[in-house]
Scaffold this motif. Sequence first.
Motif, mmCIF file in Angstrom:
data_model
loop_
_atom_site.group_PDB
_atom_site.id
_atom_site.type_symbol
_atom_site.label_atom_id
_atom_site.label_comp_id
_atom_site.label_asym_id
_atom_site.label_seq_id
_atom_site.Cartn_x
_atom_site.Cartn_y
_atom_site.Cartn_z
ATOM 1 N N LEU A 53 0.829 -1.217 0.000
ATOM 2 C CA LEU A 53 0.000 0.000 0.000
ATOM 3 C C LEU A 53 0.858 1.260 0.000
ATOM 4 O O LEU A 53 0.498 2.277 0.597
ATOM 5 C CB LEU A 53 -0.954 0.007 1.207
ATOM 6 C CG LEU A 53 -1.825 -1.239 1.387
ATOM 7 C CD1 LEU A 53 -2.693 -1.108 2.639
ATOM 8 C CD2 LEU A 53 -2.703 -1.466 0.162
ATOM 9 N N LEU A 54 2.008 1.199 -0.679
ATOM 10 C CA LEU A 54 2.932 2.321 -0.782
ATOM 11 C C LEU A 54 3.245 2.576 -2.249
ATOM 12 O O LEU A 54 3.211 1.653 -3.074
ATOM 13 C CB LEU A 54 4.237 2.026 -0.035
ATOM 14 C CG LEU A 54 4.157 1.813 1.479
ATOM 15 C CD1 LEU A 54 5.490 1.294 1.992
ATOM 16 C CD2 LEU A 54 3.761 3.108 2.186
ATOM 17 N N ASP A 55 3.586 3.841 -2.570
ATOM 18 C CA ASP A 55 4.056 4.098 -3.920
ATOM 19 C C ASP A 55 5.492 3.592 -4.053
ATOM 20 O O ASP A 55 6.109 3.162 -3.077
ATOM 21 C CB ASP A 55 3.943 5.574 -4.281
ATOM 22 C CG ASP A 55 4.755 6.490 -3.374
ATOM 23 O OD1 ASP A 55 5.826 6.061 -2.876
ATOM 24 O OD2 ASP A 55 4.331 7.638 -3.161
ATOM 25 N N ASP A 56 6.015 3.624 -5.278
ATOM 26 C CA ASP A 56 7.328 3.029 -5.531
ATOM 27 C C ASP A 56 8.424 3.687 -4.697
ATOM 28 O O ASP A 56 9.313 2.999 -4.169
ATOM 29 C CB ASP A 56 7.672 3.131 -7.016
ATOM 30 C CG ASP A 56 6.794 2.232 -7.879
ATOM 31 O OD1 ASP A 56 6.133 1.343 -7.311
ATOM 32 O OD2 ASP A 56 6.771 2.438 -9.111
ATOM 33 N N ALA A 57 8.367 4.995 -4.561
ATOM 34 C CA ALA A 57 9.409 5.699 -3.810
ATOM 35 C C ALA A 57 9.378 5.312 -2.332
ATOM 36 O O ALA A 57 10.417 5.038 -1.713
ATOM 37 C CB ALA A 57 9.251 7.207 -3.975
ATOM 38 N N ALA A 58 8.185 5.294 -1.757
ATOM 39 C CA ALA A 58 8.066 4.933 -0.338
ATOM 40 C C ALA A 58 8.429 3.470 -0.114
ATOM 41 O O ALA A 58 9.053 3.123 0.902
ATOM 42 C CB ALA A 58 6.646 5.207 0.148
ATOM 43 N N ALA A 59 8.059 2.596 -1.056
ATOM 44 C CA ALA A 59 8.419 1.183 -0.929
ATOM 45 C C ALA A 59 9.932 1.016 -0.931
ATOM 46 O O ALA A 59 10.487 0.215 -0.167
ATOM 47 C CB ALA A 59 7.793 0.388 -2.067
ATOM 48 N N GLY A 60 10.617 1.770 -1.768
ATOM 49 C CA GLY A 60 12.075 1.713 -1.794
ATOM 50 C C GLY A 60 12.687 2.201 -0.492
ATOM 51 O O GLY A 60 13.663 1.620 0.003
#
Length: 289
Positions: A53-60
Amino acid sequence: MSWSRPLLLALTLALGACSSALTPHWGNPGAASRQLAIPLAVRLAIRPPPEALLDDAAAGRLADAMAAGLQGVDVPAIATVTPLPLDWKLDITAQLRGANVLPRFAIRNADGQEQGAVEAMPVPARSWAEASPETIQAVAAQATPRVTQMLLSVQAARASASPEAILAGPQRLRIIPITGAPGDGNTALISRLRSFLGNQGYVMQETAEGAAFAVTAQVSVVTVNPATQRVEIQWIVSRRDGHELGRVVQLNDVPAGSLSRFWGDVAYVAAEQAAGGVQTIIRNASTPG
């Protein structure tokens, strides 16, 4: 002070047998606790989670934070989108539950088989969606010791298992929070039990998924006289469907107020003795009759 040897109760017979008292080695944690400090013998790859439930930047950022946290406690971890063929993986997912998000961290071996899972504390959904650096760091800091303990438990289980058992995966045991103990007893008892059962070949986890058995304890402390309190600990082992399989009961008198803050060696000795009884119950339940 000596701690009574646990009395193993088989519920199917409603019978028990008591044995002689045991004198603990106070202040001497022994070799078992030191074994938990050994580093993991494999590398742990952490991919930016696509289902958290995170965007790519936050997931990284979350993968980076987890890798940094694990590296800080000497776990060979790396944040990467391309794990090596022999890497173990830490899969991060998250579920929306009401107004909160519950992060989950699953450990998989190089063949993709789940070895255990832990959950972090719920995070308010708005904070999770915003994914500020502070929120990401707080989640990683809270999850790191749980993931580390799980890794060590898995390694201890594999070290004590046969090749056939390793292929089948370690037996998982759910730990349910203990209730009733004063001071730090609830957390101290469960922490010690994790260590002893982990060294006996079980993977200890807080979640129910994949666990064949569960163990918890109920603690009561009653005043006998102004100088003495009686402590009773009932370790309860249940099956996955909730059916209770047996109990390990410990009873002892202690100086009044001695456990109102810290349990220390009492937790160590109680859990050490209880672990053997818990293992016996599980073995009996696992053996075809």
